[in-house]
Design a protein around this motif. Structure first.
Motif, mmCIF file in Angstrom:
data_model
loop_
_atom_site.group_PDB
_atom_site.id
_atom_site.type_symbol
_atom_site.label_atom_id
_atom_site.label_comp_id
_atom_site.label_asym_id
_atom_site.label_seq_id
_atom_site.Cartn_x
_atom_site.Cartn_y
_atom_site.Cartn_z
ATOM 1 N N ALA A 92 16.996 35.100 -7.475
ATOM 2 C CA ALA A 92 16.023 35.402 -8.522
ATOM 3 C C ALA A 92 15.474 36.812 -8.377
ATOM 4 O O ALA A 92 15.395 37.353 -7.278
ATOM 5 N N CYS A 149 21.830 30.170 -15.610
ATOM 6 C CA CYS A 149 20.825 31.233 -15.655
ATOM 7 C C CYS A 149 19.629 30.713 -16.427
ATOM 8 O O CYS A 149 19.789 29.979 -17.408
ATOM 9 N N SER A 201 21.259 29.962 -10.570
ATOM 10 C CA SER A 201 21.386 28.820 -9.663
ATOM 11 C C SER A 201 22.800 28.283 -9.716
ATOM 12 O O SER A 201 23.404 28.210 -10.783
ATOM 13 N N THR A 256 10.642 36.032 -14.633
ATOM 14 C CA THR A 256 11.561 35.818 -13.517
ATOM 15 C C THR A 256 12.893 35.311 -14.052
ATOM 16 O O THR A 256 12.934 34.346 -14.811
ATOM 17 N N THR A 259 20.072 29.803 -4.886
ATOM 18 C CA THR A 259 19.354 30.323 -6.036
ATOM 19 C C THR A 259 19.024 31.776 -5.759
ATOM 20 O O THR A 259 18.562 32.113 -4.674
ATOM 21 N N GLU A 312 12.248 39.407 -10.391
ATOM 22 C CA GLU A 312 11.137 39.443 -11.337
ATOM 23 C C GLU A 312 11.101 40.797 -12.016
ATOM 24 O O GLU A 312 11.116 41.837 -11.350
ATOM 25 N N THR A 372 16.478 33.718 -12.977
ATOM 26 C CA THR A 372 17.006 32.945 -11.863
ATOM 27 C C THR A 372 18.444 32.514 -12.140
ATOM 28 O O THR A 372 18.745 31.995 -13.214
#
Length: 157
Positions: free
Chosen positions: A106, A134, A125, A121, A104, A108, A123
């Motif tokens: 990520a 997403c 994965s 945030t 993952t 911010e 992310t």
């Protein structure tokens, strides 16, 4: 012989100013929405550019990191810096499960990002089958977040 009046009357000028005010009241919120949407889309694009580096690292059995000096068996994703993301340099990216097939990645939103998108945030994965998804979290209506800021391929939950 009379001379004709030249120029605008006060009422005509007031009407023009009122029209400009109405147009500005409509245009400014639309521009702010456009700016927020473009900032979110840009960061999603920047984050998506890391997927190919992550895939290469997974195929080579390396641990995915975001570091200036990756260690033995580690692969740096290649993130540079984004002025729309909190933090500085490689530390802007948070990598979880970097040594597995399901990492993952990520970031911010912050920095120069608008107040209505700051704190969201984004992310990426990867599942065990190799598909990337997403998603976004954070951001409230009270701070000005609208779900329309999120691209279709990266929904906000």
């Amino acid at each position: 012989m009379s001379h004709g009046q030249k120029g605008f009357t006060l009422i005509e000028l007031m009407i023009v100013v009122a029209i400009i005010g109405i147009l500005a009241a409509i245009a400014i919120p639309q521009y702010q929405d456009y700016t927020a949407r473009s900032q979110v889309t840009r960061v999603v694009s920047e984050l998506n550019s890391l997927r190919s580096g992550a895939e290469a690292a997974i195929l080579q059995g390396r641990t995915i990191v975001s570091a200036d000096t990756p260690g033995v068996g580690e692969e740096d994703l290649g993130w540079t810096t984004s002025n729309l993301v909190d933090g500085t340099g490689k530390a802007q990216v948070d990598v979880q499960n970097g040594g597995t097939a399901t990492p993952t990645v990520a970031v911010e939103l912050g920095g120069d990002a608008g107040a209505n998108v700051a704190g969201v945030t984004i992310t990426l994965s990867r599942n065990a089958n190799g598909a990337w998804t997403c998603g976004m979290t954070g951001g409230t209506a009270a701070q000005g977040w609208k779900n329309s800021y999120a691209p279709t391929a990266c929904p906000h939950s």
